[in-house]
Design a protein around this motif. Structure first.
Motif, PDB file in Angstrom:
ATOM      1  N   LEU A   5       0.824  -1.204   0.000  1.00 34.46           N
ATOM      2  CA  LEU A   5       0.000   0.000   0.000  1.00 34.46           C
ATOM      3  C   LEU A   5       0.861   1.258   0.000  1.00 34.46           C
ATOM      4  CD1 LEU A   5      -2.819  -1.023   2.514  1.00 34.46           C
ATOM      5  CD2 LEU A   5      -2.979  -0.849   0.024  1.00 34.46           C
ATOM      6  N   ARG A   6       1.974   1.199   0.725  1.00 34.93           N
ATOM      7  CA  ARG A   6       2.875   2.342   0.754  1.00 34.93           C
ATOM      8  C   ARG A   6       3.493   2.574  -0.635  1.00 34.93           C
ATOM      9  NH1 ARG A   6       5.831   0.604   4.461  1.00 34.93           N
ATOM     10  NH2 ARG A   6       4.619   1.440   6.208  1.00 34.93           N
ATOM     11  N   ALA A   7       3.866   1.475  -1.294  1.00 32.81           N
ATOM     12  CA  ALA A   7       4.436   1.588  -2.635  1.00 32.81           C
ATOM     13  C   ALA A   7       3.400   2.118  -3.626  1.00 32.81           C
ATOM     14  CB  ALA A   7       4.957   0.227  -3.099  1.00 32.81           C
ATOM     15  N   LEU A   8       2.144   1.669  -3.482  1.00 27.83           N
ATOM     16  CA  LEU A   8       1.085   2.153  -4.358  1.00 27.83           C
ATOM     17  C   LEU A   8       0.838   3.646  -4.144  1.00 27.83           C
ATOM     18  CD1 LEU A   8      -1.120   1.617  -6.433  1.00 27.83           C
ATOM     19  CD2 LEU A   8      -2.624   0.898  -4.570  1.00 27.83           C
ATOM     20  N   ALA A   9       0.875   4.078  -2.880  1.00 21.50           N
ATOM     21  CA  ALA A   9       0.689   5.502  -2.580  1.00 21.50           C
ATOM     22  C   ALA A   9       1.807   6.337  -3.208  1.00 21.50           C
ATOM     23  CB  ALA A   9       0.654   5.715  -1.071  1.00 21.50           C
ATOM     24  N   LYS A  10       3.036   5.830  -3.183  1.00 20.45           N
ATOM     25  CA  LYS A  10       4.149   6.536  -3.813  1.00 20.45           C
ATOM     26  C   LYS A  10       3.939   6.632  -5.325  1.00 20.45           C
ATOM     27  CE  LYS A  10       7.739   5.427  -0.408  1.00 20.45           C
ATOM     28  NZ  LYS A  10       9.029   4.742  -0.182  1.00 20.45           N
ATOM     29  N   ASP A  11       3.393   5.580  -5.916  1.00 16.96           N
ATOM     30  CA  ASP A  11       3.125   5.609  -7.351  1.00 16.96           C
ATOM     31  C   ASP A  11       2.053   6.636  -7.692  1.00 16.96           C
ATOM     32  OD1 ASP A  11       4.999   3.674  -7.934  1.00 16.96           O
ATOM     33  OD2 ASP A  11       3.580   2.016  -7.735  1.00 16.96           O
ATOM     34  N   VAL A  12       1.039   6.766  -6.823  1.00 22.37           N
ATOM     35  CA  VAL A  12      -0.009   7.762  -7.045  1.00 22.37           C
ATOM     36  C   VAL A  12       0.584   9.168  -7.011  1.00 22.37           C
ATOM     37  CG1 VAL A  12      -2.115   8.788  -6.106  1.00 22.37           C
ATOM     38  CG2 VAL A  12      -1.858   6.292  -6.166  1.00 22.37           C
ATOM     39  N   VAL A  13       1.441   9.422  -6.010  1.00 20.03           N
ATOM     40  CA  VAL A  13       2.087  10.732  -5.904  1.00 20.03           C
ATOM     41  C   VAL A  13       2.959  11.002  -7.130  1.00 20.03           C
ATOM     42  CG1 VAL A  13       3.714  12.113  -4.571  1.00 20.03           C
ATOM     43  CG2 VAL A  13       2.007  10.722  -3.389  1.00 20.03           C
ATOM     44  N   VAL A  51      -7.304   8.625 -15.094  1.00 18.68           N
ATOM     45  CA  VAL A  51      -5.964   8.548 -15.703  1.00 18.68           C
ATOM     46  C   VAL A  51      -4.897   8.374 -14.632  1.00 18.68           C
ATOM     47  CG1 VAL A  51      -4.211   9.879 -16.932  1.00 18.68           C
ATOM     48  CG2 VAL A  51      -6.556   9.828 -17.782  1.00 18.68           C
ATOM     49  N   VAL A  52      -5.006   9.168 -13.560  1.00 21.42           N
ATOM     50  CA  VAL A  52      -4.035   9.049 -12.471  1.00 21.42           C
ATOM     51  C   VAL A  52      -4.098   7.665 -11.841  1.00 21.42           C
ATOM     52  CG1 VAL A  52      -3.411   9.908 -10.179  1.00 21.42           C
ATOM     53  CG2 VAL A  52      -4.011  11.519 -11.986  1.00 21.42           C
ATOM     54  N   ALA A  53      -5.315   7.178 -11.596  1.00 24.72           N
ATOM     55  CA  ALA A  53      -5.471   5.857 -10.995  1.00 24.72           C
ATOM     56  C   ALA A  53      -4.926   4.764 -11.914  1.00 24.72           C
ATOM     57  CB  ALA A  53      -6.942   5.597 -10.678  1.00 24.72           C
ATOM     58  N   GLY A  54      -5.262   4.852 -13.208  1.00 26.30           N
ATOM     59  CA  GLY A  54      -4.791   3.848 -14.153  1.00 26.30           C
ATOM     60  C   GLY A  54      -3.277   3.834 -14.284  1.00 26.30           C
ATOM     61  N   PHE A  57      -1.742   2.319 -11.016  1.00 27.86           N
ATOM     62  CA  PHE A  57      -1.863   0.864 -10.954  1.00 27.86           C
ATOM     63  C   PHE A  57      -0.989   0.185 -11.995  1.00 27.86           C
ATOM     64  CE2 PHE A  57      -5.888   1.655  -8.619  1.00 27.86           C
ATOM     65  CZ  PHE A  57      -5.676   0.787  -7.553  1.00 27.86           C
ATOM     66  N   PHE A  58      -0.863   0.825 -13.161  1.00 24.36           N
ATOM     67  CA  PHE A  58      -0.016   0.250 -14.203  1.00 24.36           C
ATOM     68  C   PHE A  58       1.443   0.191 -13.759  1.00 24.36           C
ATOM     69  CE2 PHE A  58       2.734   1.036 -17.937  1.00 24.36           C
ATOM     70  CZ  PHE A  58       2.529  -0.165 -18.591  1.00 24.36           C
ATOM     71  N   ILE A  59       1.951   1.296 -13.234  1.00 32.96           N
ATOM     72  CA  ILE A  59       3.336   1.324 -12.762  1.00 32.96           C
ATOM     73  C   ILE A  59       3.533   0.346 -11.616  1.00 32.96           C
ATOM     74  CG2 ILE A  59       5.093   2.789 -11.692  1.00 32.96           C
ATOM     75  CD1 ILE A  59       3.855   5.160 -13.179  1.00 32.96           C
ATOM     76  N   PHE A  60       2.561   0.300 -10.717  1.00 32.06           N
ATOM     77  CA  PHE A  60       2.618  -0.629  -9.589  1.00 32.06           C
ATOM     78  C   PHE A  60       2.648  -2.078 -10.083  1.00 32.06           C
ATOM     79  CE2 PHE A  60       0.405  -3.055  -6.181  1.00 32.06           C
ATOM     80  CZ  PHE A  60       1.338  -2.880  -5.183  1.00 32.06           C
TER      81      PHE A  60
END
Length: 244
Positions: A5-13, A51-54, A57-60
């Motif tokens: 979850l922490r890694a996903l949050a970093k990807d969102v930022v 777009v941000v969410a996609g 998640f793609f990078i994650f």
């Protein structure tokens, strides 16, 4: 779970940071240059959130699955010591990820439609479908061959600049004799191969292979496969235009 979850949050930022310049540029042109109210603002905001969410998640997903899979398979095949299976895997990977690439399907269909309008091919559904399919297969074969060349380059430690320069010199020569109608399509084909799935898998393949071979530096030897994947489709499509 917390680490994921922490890694996903970093990807969102990171996604928000990367998209911010685009949003700022569009906003400035809308307010300063166009000077018109934005229509469907709520839809634009909702689309931007998606777009941000996609992208996040793609990078994650790339980091979670695709990179480890590509590197792991390359590492396992290298340890197996079979050049045949390693080369076969590279070809199938390049062909399979490219033949279903949406951007390539769109370009091939548009090229077939334009060719039919220009009376280069028969203006019938079957002829247009055959022409588009031929382009797709040609580009997919080109990417498969590109990965085979890239793997052989890593194994034999051939000079990457020499191969790339030689390839583009051949592109220039073929461009001079190829039909004018196919030149633009050929050059665009070199770009559509760098898809969102092909690039991470190919990069992981090169890095994993270079990491598994003694005397190879992943930073120096593990990259360069994408350059081949962009170069060989130009050559193959130019020849396709000359033959078809």
């Amino acid at each position: 779970m917390k680490d994921s979850l922490r890694a996903l949050a970093k990807d969102v930022v990171s996604s928000l940071r990367d998209l911010t310049p685009i949003i700022v540029v569009i906003g400035v042109f809308q307010v300063v240059v166009i000077r018109q109210p934005v229509e469907g603002l709520l839809s634009l905001i909702a689309g931007g959130v998606l777009v941000v969410a996609g992208l996040s998640f793609f990078i994650f997903g790339l980091r979670l699955a695709l990179f480890p899979v590509g590197e792991g398979l390359a590492h396992s095949l290298a340890l197996k010591g079979s050049v045949f299976w390693l080369v076969s895997f590279a070809f199938v990977l390049g062909f399979g990820t490219t033949v279903a690439e949406p951007a390539l399907i769109a370009v091939a269909a548009e090229a077939a439609a334009v060719a039919a309008d220009a009376k280069i091919i028969a203006k019938s559904p079957d002829a247009m479908d055959d022409y588009a399919l031929g382009l797709r297969i040609t580009v997919a074969l080109a990417v498969g061959v590109a990965l085979v060349l890239g793997v052989i380059r890593i194994i034999t430690n051939l000079s990457l600049p020499l191969l790339i320069i030689s390839g583009y010199a051949l592109v220039v020569m073929l461009t001079a004799v190829a039909p004018p109608e196919i030149i633009g399509i050929a050059y665009d084909s070199g770009g559509v191969t760098t898809s969102t799935v092909t690039v991470p898998l190919v990069t992981a393949l090169g890095v994993g292979l270079a990491s598994s071979l003694k005397g190879r530096n992943p930073m120096l030897d593990g990259f360069g496969l994408i350059a081949f994947a962009s170069l060989t489709p130009i050559l193959f499509v130019l020849v396709y235009g000359m033959v078809v």
